[in-house]
Structures are given as C-alpha cells and as structure tokens.
Design an enzyme around this catalytic site. Structure first.
Site, PDB file in Angstrom:
ATOM      1  N   ASP A  72      46.704  44.413  39.771  1.00  0.00           N
ATOM      2  CA  ASP A  72      47.185  44.385  38.389  1.00  0.00           C
ATOM      3  C   ASP A  72      47.451  45.789  37.865  1.00  0.00           C
ATOM      4  O   ASP A  72      47.111  46.785  38.503  1.00  0.00           O
ATOM      5  CB  ASP A  72      46.170  43.656  37.485  1.00  0.00           C
ATOM      6  CG  ASP A  72      44.715  44.011  37.805  1.00  0.00           C
ATOM      7  OD1 ASP A  72      44.478  45.089  38.368  1.00  0.00           O
ATOM      8  OD2 ASP A  72      43.824  43.209  37.481  1.00  0.00           O
ATOM      9  N   ASP A 141      33.731  37.112  32.272  1.00  0.00           N
ATOM     10  CA  ASP A 141      34.174  35.761  31.906  1.00  0.00           C
ATOM     11  C   ASP A 141      34.732  35.005  33.117  1.00  0.00           C
ATOM     12  O   ASP A 141      35.393  33.982  32.968  1.00  0.00           O
ATOM     13  CB  ASP A 141      35.238  35.842  30.794  1.00  0.00           C
ATOM     14  CG  ASP A 141      36.456  36.655  31.213  1.00  0.00           C
ATOM     15  OD1 ASP A 141      36.535  37.070  32.384  1.00  0.00           O
ATOM     16  OD2 ASP A 141      37.344  36.876  30.360  1.00  0.00           O
ATOM     17  N   HIS A 143      36.999  36.056  35.282  1.00  0.00           N
ATOM     18  CA  HIS A 143      38.398  36.278  35.686  1.00  0.00           C
ATOM     19  C   HIS A 143      38.474  36.952  37.055  1.00  0.00           C
ATOM     20  O   HIS A 143      37.622  37.762  37.401  1.00  0.00           O
ATOM     21  CB  HIS A 143      39.194  37.055  34.629  1.00  0.00           C
ATOM     22  CG  HIS A 143      38.786  38.475  34.389  1.00  0.00           C
ATOM     23  ND1 HIS A 143      38.620  38.995  33.125  1.00  0.00           N
ATOM     24  CD2 HIS A 143      38.517  39.489  35.229  1.00  0.00           C
ATOM     25  CE1 HIS A 143      38.280  40.265  33.216  1.00  0.00           C
ATOM     26  NE2 HIS A 143      38.198  40.599  34.478  1.00  0.00           N
ATOM     27  N   GLU A 148      42.648  35.490  33.127  1.00  0.00           N
ATOM     28  CA  GLU A 148      41.638  35.212  32.113  1.00  0.00           C
ATOM     29  C   GLU A 148      41.335  33.709  32.063  1.00  0.00           C
ATOM     30  O   GLU A 148      42.077  32.907  32.619  1.00  0.00           O
ATOM     31  CB  GLU A 148      42.167  35.672  30.746  1.00  0.00           C
ATOM     32  CG  GLU A 148      42.432  37.185  30.660  1.00  0.00           C
ATOM     33  CD  GLU A 148      41.161  38.020  30.523  1.00  0.00           C
ATOM     34  OE1 GLU A 148      40.122  37.664  31.112  1.00  0.00           O
ATOM     35  OE2 GLU A 148      41.210  39.047  29.830  1.00  0.00           O
TER      36      GLU A 148
HETATM   37  P1  PGA Z   1      34.589  45.900  36.940  1.00  0.00           P
HETATM   38  O1  PGA Z   1      35.727  44.899  36.517  1.00  0.00           O
HETATM   39  O2  PGA Z   1      34.714  46.092  38.408  1.00  0.00           O
HETATM   40  O3  PGA Z   1      34.891  47.174  36.196  1.00  0.00           O
HETATM   41  O4  PGA Z   1      33.288  45.292  36.549  1.00  0.00           O
HETATM   42  C1  PGA Z   1      35.933  43.751  37.265  1.00  0.00           C
HETATM   43  C2  PGA Z   1      36.971  42.878  36.609  1.00  0.00           C
HETATM   44  O5  PGA Z   1      37.119  42.891  35.390  1.00  0.00           O
HETATM   45  O6  PGA Z   1      37.636  42.141  37.350  1.00  0.00           O
END
Ligand code: PGA
Length: 260
Positions: A72, A141, A143, A148
């Site tokens: 992304d 959450d 995702h 999301e």
């Molecule tokens: P993080 O993010 O590795 O910074 O915890 C993971 C994500 O949001 O997919």
C-alpha cells in the site's frame, strides 16, 4: 492455517525472516525465473528487514532476482515524503540490499489517475506470474494491508478511505497530529493477497491480540479482514506471546503440538 507461536517479537521476526529467506534460496531465482515477494511497511517488519540486510551482508541471501510488490501507499504523499511508504522501504530495506530498482513495485499515491494506477498494479502482478509469498502485518482492527473492517473479501487494488482508528494509530509517525495523516491510501485488496501462493502475517504485541483472536478463532467476516486467511491454502500467522494472549488455551495447545 499454520500458527507459529514465539515468545517475543524478536524471535517471531527471526523465524519469519529465515522462513522467507529459505523460500527464496530454495527457489534459486534467476532473471528469467524471479521470486516474487509482497512486502509491508509499519513497525512490524522492521526486525525482519534488519535480519535480511544482515543475511545479505554476510553473503547468505541475494535479492538480485527478487521482484517486490508493496502492499500500500498513502494517497497524496510523493516518494520523497519522509512518511511515504516509498521512503520507508528504501530507508529500511532497499538501500541496503542488492535488489534491482526496476524490480521494485510500490503504488504511486500521487499518480494523476489513481484508479488507473491500481489497475496497472494488478496487471503488473499478473504479468510477473503472481506473488509467491506475501508478507504482512495486521492492524489493531484486524485489517490486512489497508483493507479496513467491512472491506470486501474479494477486493482488488483500489483507493480506500482510512478509518479514524487507523488514522489515530498511524499519527505516531506524523508528530502525533491526526491532521497530518492522509485520509486515503492505495492498497492491494483482500482478493489480491489471497491470490498469493502463500500469505504470512506477523503479529506482535498485546494490541494485536483481539485481531489475532478474530482471525484465528472466529468465523470468516469482512468485519475482521484478517479472517479471510482462513480460506487460504497456505496462510501462516506468526505471533508473539502477547499477540496470542486472547487465543483459547486449547488453540495454543493444538498449534504448539502440531509444530513440534
Ligand atoms: P504496524 O502496522 O506494523 O505498524 O503495527 C500494521 C498494520 O497496520 O497493518
């Protein structure tokens, strides 16, 4: 689904780094037959990237015939922006290994036509013959990539609006100022991830425990997009103890047993 349980983030990262490095090595990629790897940004992969850099510097691992696709990118941040995922990837991995620049694919969040950009990305993945291993993290959450809650589980690469929760969590990279966090991102879809031959998700820390629980123990639901992994033939979740802390004791026992 395989679930690999490790005592802490460091050990979970080392296991993951070696697992993927061994996949690349046993594939013995060449320029005609490259290994195709999907990659994330965020805090989660940092130790894995540090391990790969170490392996490359020790002469144990080469990325010369590896093609990468990142998950992304924020809409509106150019490659030079310090919080862009382009910048993150070059800082934390690409500048330190032997990957060829033309083999790196990251969605362009400032493309004139964002929809076309997403379509081209899907086509580029197909043209490479698909992704061998997609590495990812997981949001609080649930995702995966920026899919999301309530994203379609068959979604493809597209523009997504980020939830206030994600914007808040990610504001730690933007001087804790939610107004500086872009509100949209380009992201591969759940369907894009599911097309990879293997999907490997690393989850660390207590903040991920609820998402891990929903991903592993609860039914498949678009509310927790990680749960789509239950339908993947080669899905692996690597957890540290804190991230696994909401799993049922029987679940932990099962996965420990089977991995013995
Ligand atoms: P993080 O993010 O590795 O910074 O915890 C993971 C994500 O949001 O997919």
């Amino acid at each position: 689904m395989r679930v690999i349980l490790k005592p802490n983030h460091q050990q979970a990262s080392i296991w993951t780094a070696h697992y993927i490095a061994n996949k690349i090595k046993s594939f013995a990629p060449t320029s005609e037959r490259p290994f195709v790897l999907g990659l994330p940004t965020g805090s989660t992969p940092l130790e894995i990237y540090a391990q790969w850099i170490k392996m490359y510097k020790n002469g144990e691992l080469s990325f010369a015939n590896v093609i990468t696709f990142n998950m992304d990118e924020y809409v509106g941040l150019d490659a030079q922006h310090p919080q862009s995922y382009h910048h993150f990837m070059f800082e934390n991995l690409f500048n330190h290994i032997d990957i060829k620049k033309e083999n790196i694919h990251i969605l362009n969040g400032v493309a004139a036509d964002l929809e076309q950009e997403c379509e081209n990305y899907e086509k580029a993945i197909k043209d490479c013959g698909g992704i061998h291993v997609f590495l990812g993290g997981i949001g609080e959450d649930g995702h995966i990539a920026f899919n999301e809650p309530f994203s379609s589980l068959t979604s493809r690469t597209r523009i997504k609006t980020l939830t206030s929760d994600t914007i808040k969590v990610n504001s730690r990279f933007f001087d804790n100022d939610i107004n500086k966090v872009p509100h949209q991102a380009l992201t591969v879809g759940v369907g894009t991830l599911m097309d990879a031959q293997e999907v490997l998700i690393l989850a660390s820390g207590a903040k991920k425990a609820k998402a891990v629980y929903h991903g592993i123990e609860e039914p498949i639901s678009h509310k927790w997009t990680i749960s789509a992994l239950q339908n993947h033939r080669h899905g692996i979740i690597v957890c540290d103890e804190d991230a696994a802390s909401k799993l049922e004791p029987e679940t932990i026992k099962y996965f420990k047993d089977i991995e013995k």
